[in-house]
Scaffold this active site. Structure first.
Site, PDB file in Angstrom:
ATOM      1  N   LYS A   1      31.311  18.121  47.494  1.00 39.69           N
ATOM      2  CA  LYS A   1      30.697  17.800  46.203  1.00 39.69           C
ATOM      3  C   LYS A   1      31.715  17.948  45.071  1.00 39.69           C
ATOM      4  O   LYS A   1      31.740  17.142  44.134  1.00 39.69           O
ATOM      5  CB  LYS A   1      29.482  18.703  45.970  1.00 39.69           C
ATOM      6  CG  LYS A   1      28.295  18.357  46.862  1.00 39.69           C
ATOM      7  CD  LYS A   1      27.221  19.430  46.850  1.00 39.69           C
ATOM      8  CE  LYS A   1      26.112  19.085  47.828  1.00 39.69           C
ATOM      9  NZ  LYS A   1      25.113  20.153  47.989  1.00 39.69           N
TER      10      LYS A   1
ATOM     11  N   GLN B   1      23.131  25.790  46.576  1.00 41.17           N
ATOM     12  CA  GLN B   1      23.385  25.334  47.939  1.00 41.17           C
ATOM     13  C   GLN B   1      22.472  26.079  48.911  1.00 41.17           C
ATOM     14  O   GLN B   1      22.473  27.301  48.955  1.00 41.17           O
ATOM     15  CB  GLN B   1      24.850  25.552  48.311  1.00 41.17           C
ATOM     16  CG  GLN B   1      25.222  25.021  49.684  1.00 41.17           C
ATOM     17  CD  GLN B   1      25.089  23.516  49.774  1.00 41.17           C
ATOM     18  OE1 GLN B   1      25.528  22.785  48.894  1.00 41.17           O
ATOM     19  NE2 GLN B   1      24.473  23.047  50.850  1.00 41.17           N
TER      20      GLN B   1
ATOM     21  N   ASP C   1      19.048  18.379  41.771  1.00 40.58           N
ATOM     22  CA  ASP C   1      18.585  18.287  43.156  1.00 40.58           C
ATOM     23  C   ASP C   1      17.135  17.813  43.242  1.00 40.58           C
ATOM     24  O   ASP C   1      16.670  17.421  44.314  1.00 40.58           O
ATOM     25  CB  ASP C   1      18.722  19.646  43.854  1.00 40.58           C
ATOM     26  CG  ASP C   1      19.906  19.692  44.814  1.00 40.58           C
ATOM     27  OD1 ASP C   1      20.420  18.614  45.172  1.00 40.58           O
ATOM     28  OD2 ASP C   1      20.314  20.786  45.212  1.00 40.58           O
TER      29      ASP C   1
END
Length: 334
Positions: A92, A136, A159
């Site tokens: 990322k 994460q 997200d």
């Protein structure tokens, strides 16, 4: 199910897509594909589409920086020492650099407290240079995942996991600020390949909060008639065989066989499953939920694994971070 070009767009084979990708960086442009007798054109190339999207994002970030001096920023919180999670975060970070997004990372030890994580999230929530925040997953078992995800500011929840964003996604007439990246990438692939969704029968295999459930909600928003197949579903093969569009996100290697597919269906395979392979230097290879070789003989189009949905997930994360920065700074798209 034939693949049709988007209205007003010329029909293209996959061989012409690469040329079009280099020629156009318009955020609204679509990649369209026509099926021919060559089996290779049945591949929905996620790497190609993701590259095109990243080029579009880089162009828009450059325009935004020149116009108002703002560079989008993405913050990632990683807890623990899982190698797979560290690899995802590294990928990322590289992706951010490739398009001009500033990346910020907090890496906390496995035994960190929930309060320590919440403190970093609070700091990122208040930081004007950060426009997107992601945690994460998975988190260590002693942490309450729900509490931590809920602590991310809804306006920076790139997200798309905040319950208010999911709630808006589920309600007609409401618009979420963000949509989970993997299902968003699945729908984007269908759009870019000119696959008609409206009025079609769609089956989503799997009902996770991260992929299956939001994928089903997105397909409903596109006016598909949606069924969700899960571990308690009776006759999953029969239900799946009725689908024009299948999105599989169940994490079972080669579970969906060619016999499950209606001829001409479009298959989006989210699964990334390691299976033993003595011929591979790593001792394993990656396969999807769908038996690729069998699907290619039946489906009109199918995503490969790897190289299908995976690259789209990160591309959608970058896109959401850019959208967040534009929304926060009221910067309009051309």
């Amino acid at each position: 199910m034939p693949l049709h070009p988007a209205p007003g767009k010329p029909m293209m084979t996959l061989r012409t897509v690469a040329t079009a990708t280099r020629a156009s960086a318009s955020p609204s442009s679509t990649v369209n594909a026509a099926m021919s007798t060559d089996d290779s054109v049945k591949v929905i190339d996620g790497k190609l589409v993701a590259k095109k999207i990243r080029d579009e994002i880089a162009t828009e970030i450059s325009r935004m920086k020149d116009a108002i001096g703002v560079v989008p920023g993405l913050a990632v919180v990683l807890v623990g020492d899982r190698k797979d999670s560290a690899t995802y975060v590294c990928n990322k970070k590289k992706a951010c650099e490739s398009v001009g997004i500033n990346s910020y990372e907090v890496h906390l030890p496995e035994d960190s407290t929930e309060q320590e994580v919440l403190k970093h999230l609070s700091d990122f929530n208040e930081d004007p240079s950060v426009h997107g925040i992601l945690v994460q997953l998975p988190l260590p078992s002693h942490m309450n995942e729900q509490n931590i995800l809920n602590a991310v500011c809804m306006e920076k929840d790139v997200d798309g996991f905040h319950p208010l964003n999911i709630g808006r996604l589920a309600m007609r007439g409401r618009e979420p600020l963000f949509v989970p990246c993997t299902p968003k990438g699945c729908i984007e692939l269908l759009h870019r390949y000119g696959v008609e969704i409206k009025g079609k029968r769609a089956v989503v295999i799997g009902r996770s909060n991260i992929v299956g459930m939001p994928a089903a909600l997105l397909l409903q928003r596109e006016d598909a008639t949606v069924s969700v197949v899960h571990s308690r579903t009776k006759n999953p093969e029969e239900i799946t065989r009725e689908a024009d569009i299948i999105i599989s996100a169940v994490g079972q290697p080669n579970m969906v066989r060619g016999s499950w597919l209606k001829p001409g269906a479009v298959v989006i395979d989210v699964g990334i499953n390691p299976v033993e392979d003595p011929k591979s230097a790593r001792g394993y290879r990656l396969v999807g939920d769908v038996c690729y070789e069998e699907a290619c003989k039946v489906a009109a189009a199918v995503t490969p694994v790897p190289g299908g949905v995976g690259p789209m997930t990160i591309a959608m994360l970058l896109s959401s971070t850019l959208s967040s920065a534009k929304r926060i700074h009221n910067f309009k798209t051309n």
